[in-house]
Design a protein around this motif. Structure first.
Motif, short mmCIF file in Angstrom:
data_model
loop_
_atom_site.label_atom_id
_atom_site.label_comp_id
_atom_site.label_asym_id
_atom_site.label_seq_id
_atom_site.Cartn_x
_atom_site.Cartn_y
_atom_site.Cartn_z
N TRP B 134 39.56 70.30 17.72
CA TRP B 134 39.20 69.30 17.19
C TRP B 134 38.05 69.13 15.97
CZ3 TRP B 134 41.35 64.59 16.94
CH2 TRP B 134 42.27 64.39 17.88
N GLY B 136 37.44 71.48 14.25
CA GLY B 136 38.00 71.89 12.73
C GLY B 136 38.65 70.77 12.08
N LEU B 137 39.15 69.89 12.84
CA LEU B 137 39.83 68.72 12.36
C LEU B 137 38.84 67.66 11.74
CD1 LEU B 137 42.99 67.53 14.47
CD2 LEU B 137 43.07 68.43 12.34
N GLY B 139 35.90 68.07 10.93
CA GLY B 139 34.48 68.57 10.31
C GLY B 139 34.70 67.90 8.95
N ARG B 140 33.89 68.30 7.97
CA ARG B 140 33.51 67.51 6.70
C ARG B 140 34.81 67.92 5.58
NH1 ARG B 140 27.58 66.26 5.72
NH2 ARG B 140 28.17 65.24 7.50
N ASN B 141 35.15 69.38 5.68
CA ASN B 141 35.93 69.74 4.54
C ASN B 141 37.24 69.86 5.18
OD1 ASN B 141 33.91 69.79 2.78
ND2 ASN B 141 32.80 71.68 3.74
N SER B 142 37.78 69.35 6.31
CA SER B 142 39.06 69.77 6.80
C SER B 142 40.04 68.80 6.08
CB SER B 142 38.86 69.48 8.29
OG SER B 142 39.09 67.91 8.66
N TRP B 143 41.19 69.36 5.97
CA TRP B 143 42.26 68.76 5.21
C TRP B 143 42.56 66.99 6.01
CZ3 TRP B 143 46.14 66.58 8.49
CH2 TRP B 143 46.37 67.10 9.56
N PHE B 144 42.30 67.14 7.31
CA PHE B 144 42.28 65.81 8.13
C PHE B 144 41.32 64.76 7.53
CE2 PHE B 144 41.36 63.27 11.97
CZ PHE B 144 42.66 62.57 12.08
N ASN B 145 39.86 65.23 7.57
CA ASN B 145 38.78 64.29 7.13
C ASN B 145 39.14 63.89 5.71
OD1 ASN B 145 36.62 63.29 6.72
ND2 ASN B 145 35.53 64.65 8.01
N ARG B 146 39.52 64.99 4.87
CA ARG B 146 39.76 64.78 3.13
C ARG B 146 40.98 63.58 3.21
NH1 ARG B 146 39.38 70.09 2.20
NH2 ARG B 146 41.53 70.52 1.93
N SER B 164 32.91 61.81 2.56
CA SER B 164 33.65 62.28 3.70
C SER B 164 33.57 61.30 5.02
CB SER B 164 33.09 63.54 4.26
OG SER B 164 31.90 63.54 4.70
#
Lengths: 364, 303
Positions: B134, B136-137, B139-146, B164
């Motif tokens: 979670w 990882g998901l 985090g500021r630079n994760s694909w999910f956050n992006r 973000s």
């Protein structure tokens, strides 16, 4: 009894399939307003499926149902003027008796006081007023059954469906409840459709009975008709017990049929029925209580000698099993009307006699 | 004496032992430690080892820790944050879990086994691993956050655009991960209580004029209250004392109570303080539970 001229409930060619299983097959029935009509049959005969189609829980695969002239196709259960008394009663366990009875009235456009009055009336009808505040698990099985009845009647349904209404009660209570149900039906005038596997229950309760087997209606008639004049072997055998023998029609003479019956090694005279002709193979059927036994030759055309093979003493009556010279067994029921006057004992030679009027000829 | 012992074994010895063993376990590993903690909460912090003393030059019973728990805003805020986060997680678990549990009861047997398996499956991977996933998901630079950031920027005026979506180190993240972690604890008791309900009752209500929603409100929901309470407690109680999730994904400036207990014990070496906080937390949990079981017993007693 002929079908009522203006049927209140009309079931028209109704069938129901579940996958490859045909639960109900082309059933057509007319029920009059205010009737107690029973669907009688063994388990898996389709009677419950038919009832569930009337309630709206199942849609017919084919055919139509009209209630008071209105086609019920596509009408969901909550919009049908039909209420059901479930076999398990299905009382709401978290509600008091009173709230159970009031439940259906929630949806009625009635004033609060009118609803309370109606609930009070219903509880009085089933004599449960003192138990209004109890929960279903705090009352007896018989009382629960009456709550279920009051709940189903509270909204004044056009049709009340009763699924095995007496099955969960013990024998004593069952007899009492039977008469109570009939009297409540008379007082309310609601049309009852009763599903039962118990022939005695159907006989005492109903105005008319539909005997069902394998999804089909085999005969419709008054209790007397289906008992005394069954029109096929299934109905004859399902209701009450009966002796059946293979027979051949020899001739029709003087309002009676002459049958050759190999089991009796002789000819038997039977009541005439339409639709059979000389030479036709038929089934001869005889109810045990219509076969009299005696020491001396009875004064009837149908008299045959035999020996007592077996006898079961029930108190008020006895069941004899008589062996005929052909080796066939015939059951005969005798009422023990006088003390110490039982007709025969094991291995006694006796006469078996019955009136032609009592002999059923079944073409099927 | 030996004969009596052997007779006891023959008659009901094993039953007594089997029933008694878990109680003995709880006595030794729960009640006793709790009493020790309760005693420690009344001690005084000292620069000794262990860092706690009773009596002597210090007071025998020192209530200062409790005074601080109730008086210091830090603790009150931590309690409120914990209860709010746990309460929110419980409500969300209920809202998500109830339809899932109901669904489990309504599907065919084959599907039910598969779906039940899916509910339990997360337990087979390490809890920590799932929290890190979670992190990882979110985090500021994760694909999910992006993905979320881009979608947001596309939909709102330019002035509201963000670099973000702030998810990590917020209460939102804590609640999200707690809902994810504790959802099975809500679904399973709910499923157990819903599965027991008689489907004929639904038909009876429908027959008496209720539409499906009314059937749910009048028949299904009231009868599933014990399941709701059981699931609610199974989520709320561990969530309120949760340490790992708020430490890993939470906002350090508004700590939850588990974090405070841990800090007081290890970093601050203030055992009496840590114990007092733990005791108050336990009371907050136990009192409502006891009130509920009292009424539950009363309702059962009327049966």
């Amino acid at each position: 009894m002929a079908a009522p001229a203006e049927p209140f409930l009309r079931i028209e060619g109704v069938s129901k399939r579940f996958g490859s299983f045909q639960a109900v097959r082309d059933v057509t029935l007319d029920v009059a307003k205010g009737e107690i009509f029973s669907l009688l049959g063994g388990s898996g005969c389709g009677k419950t499926t038919l009832l569930r189609m009337l309630a709206g829980f199942e849609e017919p695969s084919a055919g139509r149902i009209f209630l008071d002239g209105r086609d019920m196709a596509g009408v969901p259960p909550w919009n049908r003027p039909v209420h059901m008394m479930f076999q398990s009663y299905a009382l709401f366990p978290h509600m008091t008796v009173e709230r159970n009875v009031a439940y259906g009235l929630k949806h009625e456009p009635m004033s609060r006081s009118a609803k309370a009055e109606r609930v009070r009336e219903m509880l009085e009808l089933v004599q449960l007023t003192p138990f209004a505040a109890r929960k279903p698990h705090q009352i007896s099985g018989g009382q629960r059954q009456r709550v279920a009845l009051a709940r189903a009647l509270a909204r004044q349904p056009k049709l009340l469906l009763l699924d095995e209404p007496l099955a969960a009660l013990d024998k004593k209570l069952r007899e009492h409840t039977q008469f109570e149900l009939m009297s409540i039906q008379q007082r309310t005038g609601v049309t009852f459709i009763v599903v039962t596997h118990d022939q005695e229950e159907a006989m005492t309760l109903s105005d008319r009975i539909a005997v069902m087997d394998k999804g089909e209606v085999r005969q419709v008639g008054t209790p007397n008709e289906v008992y005394e004049f069954p029109n096929n072997r299934f109905v004859a055998g399902f209701i009450g017990s009966i002796n059946t023998f293979e027979a051949t029609v020899i001739a029709r003479e003087g309002g009676a049929l002459r049958l050759a019956v190999p089991a009796f090694g002789a000819e038997v005279l039977a009541r005439d029925v339409p639709g059979v002709s000389p030479g036709q193979a038929v089934t001869m059927a005889l109810r045990p209580e219509k076969a009299g036994i005696s020491r001396t030759r009875p004064e009837t055309v149908n008299a045959f000698e035999g020996t007592v093979k077996d006898l079961a003493y029930f108190g008020k009556d006895s069941l004899y099993r008589i062996t005929l010279p052909s080796g066939t067994l015939v059951q005969a029921h005798a009422v023990n009307a006088r003390r110490g006057a039982e007709v025969a004992d094991w291995d006694d030679a006796v006469w078996l006699g019955f009136e032609p009027e009592s002999v059923l000829v079944l073409a099927e | 004496m030996l004969a009596r012992l052997s007779r006891w074994f023959d008659r009901r010895g094993w039953a007594d032992i089997l029933i008694g063993a878990p109680y003995l376990w709880l006595l030794i590993f729960f009640l006793l430690p709790f009493l020790i903690v309760a005693a420690m909460s009344l001690g005084t912090k000292t620069p000794t080892a262990p860092p706690i003393s009773f009596g002597g030059e210090y007071p025998l019973l020192n209530w200062d820790s409790y005074a601080r728990v109730l008086g210091d805003g830090l603790y009150l805020r931590a309690f409120l944050t914990s209860l709010a986060n746990a309460g929110l997680a419980m409500v969300l678990c209920l809202l998500i879990g109830y339809p899932m549990a109901l669904g489990l009861c309504r599907v065919s047997n084959g599907w039910r086994n598969i779906l039940l398996m899916l509910v339990i499956l997360p337990f087979w991977t390490s809890f920590l691993l799932r929290v890190y996933a979670w992190m990882g998901l979110m985090g500021r630079n994760s694909w999910f956050n992006r993905l979320l950031t881009d979608s947001w920027n596309l939909l709102v005026p330019v002035d509201w655009a963000v670099k973000s979506v702030p998810m990590m180190n917020t209460n939102f993240a804590v609640v999200l991960v707690m809902v994810y972690t504790y959802l099975p604890f809500m679904i399973l008791p709910l499923y157990a209580s819903l599965e027991r309900l008689d489907p004929t009752l639904d038909e009876a209500a429908m027959d008496l004029g209720s539409r499906p929603f009314q059937v749910f409100r009048d028949v299904t929901l009231p009868q599933s209250v014990p399941g709701i309470v059981a699931g609610g407690m199974l989520v709320f109680i561990p969530a309120a004392g949760e340490l790992v999730i708020p430490t890993l994904v939470g906002d350090a400036s508004s700590p939850m109570i588990g974090r405070l207990i841990s800090d007081e014990f290890s970093a601050a070496r203030n055992w009496p303080m840590a114990s007092a906080v733990a005791v108050v937390l336990l009371l907050i949990m136990v009192v409502p539970t006891m009130i509920y079981s009292h009424y539950q017993a009363k309702a059962e007693g009327s049966k």
